[in-house]
Design a protein around this motif. Sequence first.
Motif, PDB file in Angstrom:
ATOM      1  N   MET A   1     -78.294  66.376  68.617  1.00 13.44           N
ATOM      2  CA  MET A   1     -79.085  66.125  69.511  1.00 13.44           C
ATOM      3  C   MET A   1     -78.855  65.185  70.774  1.00 13.44           C
ATOM      4  SD  MET A   1     -83.214  65.464  69.382  1.00 13.44           S
ATOM      5  CE  MET A   1     -83.566  66.983  68.412  1.00 13.44           C
ATOM      6  N   LYS A   2     -78.651  65.524  71.912  1.00 13.86           N
ATOM      7  CA  LYS A   2     -78.289  64.654  72.909  1.00 13.86           C
ATOM      8  C   LYS A   2     -79.734  63.686  73.300  1.00 13.86           C
ATOM      9  CE  LYS A   2     -74.782  67.172  75.376  1.00 13.86           C
ATOM     10  NZ  LYS A   2     -74.490  67.976  76.520  1.00 13.86           N
ATOM     11  N   GLN A   3     -79.449  62.403  73.405  1.00 16.97           N
ATOM     12  CA  GLN A   3     -80.431  61.630  73.639  1.00 16.97           C
ATOM     13  C   GLN A   3     -80.185  60.579  74.823  1.00 16.97           C
ATOM     14  OE1 GLN A   3     -81.742  58.950  70.437  1.00 16.97           O
ATOM     15  NE2 GLN A   3     -81.987  60.937  68.927  1.00 16.97           N
ATOM     16  N   LEU A   4     -81.252  59.927  75.510  1.00 13.49           N
ATOM     17  CA  LEU A   4     -81.065  59.119  76.689  1.00 13.49           C
ATOM     18  C   LEU A   4     -79.980  58.149  76.307  1.00 13.49           C
ATOM     19  CD1 LEU A   4     -84.406  58.810  78.115  1.00 13.49           C
ATOM     20  CD2 LEU A   4     -82.443  59.796  79.132  1.00 13.49           C
ATOM     21  N   PRO A   5     -79.191  57.440  77.010  1.00 10.72           N
ATOM     22  CA  PRO A   5     -78.222  56.505  76.815  1.00 10.72           C
ATOM     23  C   PRO A   5     -79.047  55.131  76.359  1.00 10.72           C
ATOM     24  CG  PRO A   5     -78.114  56.984  79.011  1.00 10.72           C
ATOM     25  CD  PRO A   5     -79.123  58.031  78.526  1.00 10.72           C
ATOM     26  N   ALA A   6     -78.544  54.115  75.679  1.00 10.28           N
ATOM     27  CA  ALA A   6     -79.244  52.771  75.349  1.00 10.28           C
ATOM     28  C   ALA A   6     -79.776  52.217  76.570  1.00 10.28           C
ATOM     29  CB  ALA A   6     -78.143  51.959  74.781  1.00 10.28           C
ATOM     30  N   GLU A   7     -78.959  52.519  77.708  1.00 13.37           N
ATOM     31  CA  GLU A   7     -79.348  51.802  79.023  1.00 13.37           C
ATOM     32  C   GLU A   7     -79.185  52.623  79.923  1.00 13.37           C
ATOM     33  OE1 GLU A   7     -78.580  47.723  80.357  1.00 13.37           O
ATOM     34  OE2 GLU A   7     -77.537  48.531  82.235  1.00 13.37           O
ATOM     35  N   TRP A   8     -80.158  53.011  81.184  1.00 13.49           N
ATOM     36  CA  TRP A   8     -80.024  53.928  82.360  1.00 13.49           C
ATOM     37  C   TRP A   8     -80.895  53.184  83.421  1.00 13.49           C
ATOM     38  CZ3 TRP A   8     -84.719  56.501  83.346  1.00 13.49           C
ATOM     39  CH2 TRP A   8     -85.606  56.612  82.206  1.00 13.49           C
ATOM     40  N   LYS A   9     -80.594  53.510  84.666  1.00  8.60           N
ATOM     41  CA  LYS A   9     -81.216  52.947  85.628  1.00  8.60           C
ATOM     42  C   LYS A   9     -81.976  54.168  86.687  1.00  8.60           C
ATOM     43  CE  LYS A   9     -77.948  49.434  85.296  1.00  8.60           C
ATOM     44  NZ  LYS A   9     -76.673  48.717  86.063  1.00  8.60           N
ATOM     45  N   SER A  10     -82.530  53.456  87.625  1.00 10.03           N
ATOM     46  CA  SER A  10     -83.108  54.219  88.844  1.00 10.03           C
ATOM     47  C   SER A  10     -82.531  53.140  89.971  1.00 10.03           C
ATOM     48  CB  SER A  10     -84.238  54.578  88.818  1.00 10.03           C
ATOM     49  OG  SER A  10     -85.320  53.334  88.902  1.00 10.03           O
ATOM     50  N   GLU A  11     -83.308  53.347  90.965  1.00  5.83           N
ATOM     51  CA  GLU A  11     -83.000  52.554  92.340  1.00  5.83           C
ATOM     52  C   GLU A  11     -83.186  51.059  92.004  1.00  5.83           C
ATOM     53  OE1 GLU A  11     -84.248  52.071  96.885  1.00  5.83           O
ATOM     54  OE2 GLU A  11     -84.015  53.839  95.883  1.00  5.83           O
ATOM     55  N   ARG A  12     -84.746  50.940  91.497  1.00 11.68           N
ATOM     56  CA  ARG A  12     -85.444  49.576  91.421  1.00 11.68           C
ATOM     57  C   ARG A  12     -85.498  49.058  90.049  1.00 11.68           C
ATOM     58  NH1 ARG A  12     -90.735  49.405  94.223  1.00 11.68           N
ATOM     59  NH2 ARG A  12     -90.936  51.228  93.133  1.00 11.68           N
ATOM     60  N   ILE A  13     -85.343  49.935  88.858  1.00 14.79           N
ATOM     61  CA  ILE A  13     -85.461  49.678  87.553  1.00 14.79           C
ATOM     62  C   ILE A  13     -84.280  49.756  86.650  1.00 14.79           C
ATOM     63  CG2 ILE A  13     -88.006  49.899  87.425  1.00 14.79           C
ATOM     64  CD1 ILE A  13     -87.952  52.494  86.768  1.00 14.79           C
ATOM     65  N   ILE A  14     -84.396  49.041  85.380  1.00 12.80           N
ATOM     66  CA  ILE A  14     -83.220  49.169  84.260  1.00 12.80           C
ATOM     67  C   ILE A  14     -83.944  49.494  83.090  1.00 12.80           C
ATOM     68  CG2 ILE A  14     -81.711  48.298  83.064  1.00 12.80           C
ATOM     69  CD1 ILE A  14     -81.061  46.389  85.365  1.00 12.80           C
ATOM     70  N   THR A  74     -87.164  45.104  86.222  1.00 10.82           N
ATOM     71  CA  THR A  74     -86.698  45.201  87.553  1.00 10.82           C
ATOM     72  C   THR A  74     -85.203  44.783  87.921  1.00 10.82           C
ATOM     73  OG1 THR A  74     -87.227  42.882  88.054  1.00 10.82           O
ATOM     74  CG2 THR A  74     -89.267  44.324  88.356  1.00 10.82           C
ATOM     75  N   THR A  75     -84.570  45.820  88.627  1.00 10.63           N
ATOM     76  CA  THR A  75     -83.108  45.390  88.794  1.00 10.63           C
ATOM     77  C   THR A  75     -82.977  44.070  89.629  1.00 10.63           C
ATOM     78  OG1 THR A  75     -83.143  46.759  90.844  1.00 10.63           O
ATOM     79  CG2 THR A  75     -82.387  47.746  88.867  1.00 10.63           C
ATOM     80  N   GLU A  76     -83.810  43.900  90.532  1.00  8.12           N
ATOM     81  CA  GLU A  76     -83.807  42.648  91.421  1.00  8.12           C
ATOM     82  C   GLU A  76     -83.839  41.358  90.623  1.00  8.12           C
ATOM     83  OE1 GLU A  76     -86.586  41.057  94.934  1.00  8.12           O
ATOM     84  OE2 GLU A  76     -85.746  42.942  95.198  1.00  8.12           O
ATOM     85  N   GLU A  77     -85.122  41.204  89.848  1.00  6.81           N
ATOM     86  CA  GLU A  77     -84.976  39.970  89.065  1.00  6.81           C
ATOM     87  C   GLU A  77     -84.652  40.058  87.535  1.00  6.81           C
ATOM     88  OE1 GLU A  77     -89.244  39.805  89.793  1.00  6.81           O
ATOM     89  OE2 GLU A  77     -88.940  38.979  91.957  1.00  6.81           O
ATOM     90  N   ASN A  78     -84.732  41.293  86.943  1.00  7.82           N
ATOM     91  CA  ASN A  78     -84.256  41.607  85.671  1.00  7.82           C
ATOM     92  C   ASN A  78     -85.434  41.125  84.774  1.00  7.82           C
ATOM     93  OD1 ASN A  78     -82.650  42.578  83.701  1.00  7.82           O
ATOM     94  ND2 ASN A  78     -81.973  40.608  83.238  1.00  7.82           N
ATOM     95  N   ARG A  79     -86.636  41.254  85.372  1.00  5.19           N
ATOM     96  CA  ARG A  79     -87.911  40.768  84.761  1.00  5.19           C
ATOM     97  C   ARG A  79     -88.385  41.949  84.034  1.00  5.19           C
ATOM     98  NH1 ARG A  79     -93.609  40.239  87.985  1.00  5.19           N
ATOM     99  NH2 ARG A  79     -94.777  40.191  85.934  1.00  5.19           N
ATOM    100  N   ILE A  80     -88.956  41.748  82.640  1.00  2.42           N
ATOM    101  CA  ILE A  80     -89.276  42.847  81.850  1.00  2.42           C
ATOM    102  C   ILE A  80     -90.697  43.065  82.560  1.00  2.42           C
ATOM    103  CG2 ILE A  80     -90.188  43.592  79.546  1.00  2.42           C
ATOM    104  CD1 ILE A  80     -88.003  41.928  78.347  1.00  2.42           C
ATOM    105  N   MET A  81     -90.829  44.093  82.778  1.00  5.99           N
ATOM    106  CA  MET A  81     -92.485  44.590  83.339  1.00  5.99           C
ATOM    107  C   MET A  81     -92.966  45.903  82.393  1.00  5.99           C
ATOM    108  SD  MET A  81     -91.471  46.840  86.709  1.00  5.99           S
ATOM    109  CE  MET A  81     -90.434  48.165  86.857  1.00  5.99           C
ATOM    110  N   GLY A  82     -92.404  46.376  81.364  1.00  5.84           N
ATOM    111  CA  GLY A  82     -92.930  47.337  80.868  1.00  5.84           C
ATOM    112  C   GLY A  82     -92.328  47.952  79.538  1.00  5.84           C
ATOM    113  N   LEU A  83     -92.810  48.738  78.968  1.00  4.04           N
ATOM    114  CA  LEU A  83     -92.108  49.559  77.919  1.00  4.04           C
ATOM    115  C   LEU A  83     -92.339  51.075  78.010  1.00  4.04           C
ATOM    116  CD1 LEU A  83     -93.786  49.443  74.469  1.00  4.04           C
ATOM    117  CD2 LEU A  83     -94.798  48.306  76.297  1.00  4.04           C
ATOM    118  N   LEU A  84     -91.360  51.775  77.430  1.00  4.39           N
ATOM    119  CA  LEU A  84     -91.439  53.170  77.181  1.00  4.39           C
ATOM    120  C   LEU A  84     -90.729  53.595  75.579  1.00  4.39           C
ATOM    121  CD1 LEU A  84     -91.152  56.042  78.385  1.00  4.39           C
ATOM    122  CD2 LEU A  84     -88.834  55.697  78.787  1.00  4.39           C
TER     123      LEU A  84
END
Length: 178
Positions: A1-14, A74-84
């Motif tokens: 089963m394919k899964q999301l990678p250990a890290e993925w991004k969008s424009e403003r978040i990692i 956040t990509t800008e400050e690398n601040r943890i802002m949440g969880l999934l």
Amino acid sequence: MKQLPAEWKSERIIISDVEEYEIPEIQSICNTSRYLQQWDGREHDPDYVKKCVEEGNLPPGGKLQNYRIQSIRTTEENRIMGLLSMYHGYPSEDSVYLEFLYIQSDIQKQGYGQEMIQALSFHLSSLGYREIRINVALKNWPALRFWIKSGFNQISGIYGDSEHSDTTFANTELIKTL
């Protein structure tokens, strides 16, 4: 089963897998979601993140290798802002079940949640998944608005107490087709 990678991004978040050293900070963020108890009736678990990293929060018959808990930064400050946290392959092989998504209250309403769901939908679709599901407390009107705005426009069921009161709770399972 394919899964999301250990890290993925969008424009403003990692979004990346939670590392052991991050557990206290992410649990602290998770603790700010305690107000959700008034809507879903669940008890607060001060070790929720640690348990999710070590054991997962699995569906019936679930396997740890299909579970993932990730931090949102956040990509800008690398601040943890949440969880999934999510489970790949439940209730069917082409489904992903979002177990928990939370972005800190002071950062909400800045478009990060919508951006994350758009990126998540894109990545999961490219992996061959056909739907995303989430369980939302019926009393959690802000979350219901968010998920419906995010394209979770199918209801697969309503579960919980049949009578409404301050001490009863019910949830609805919402589905987004990819």
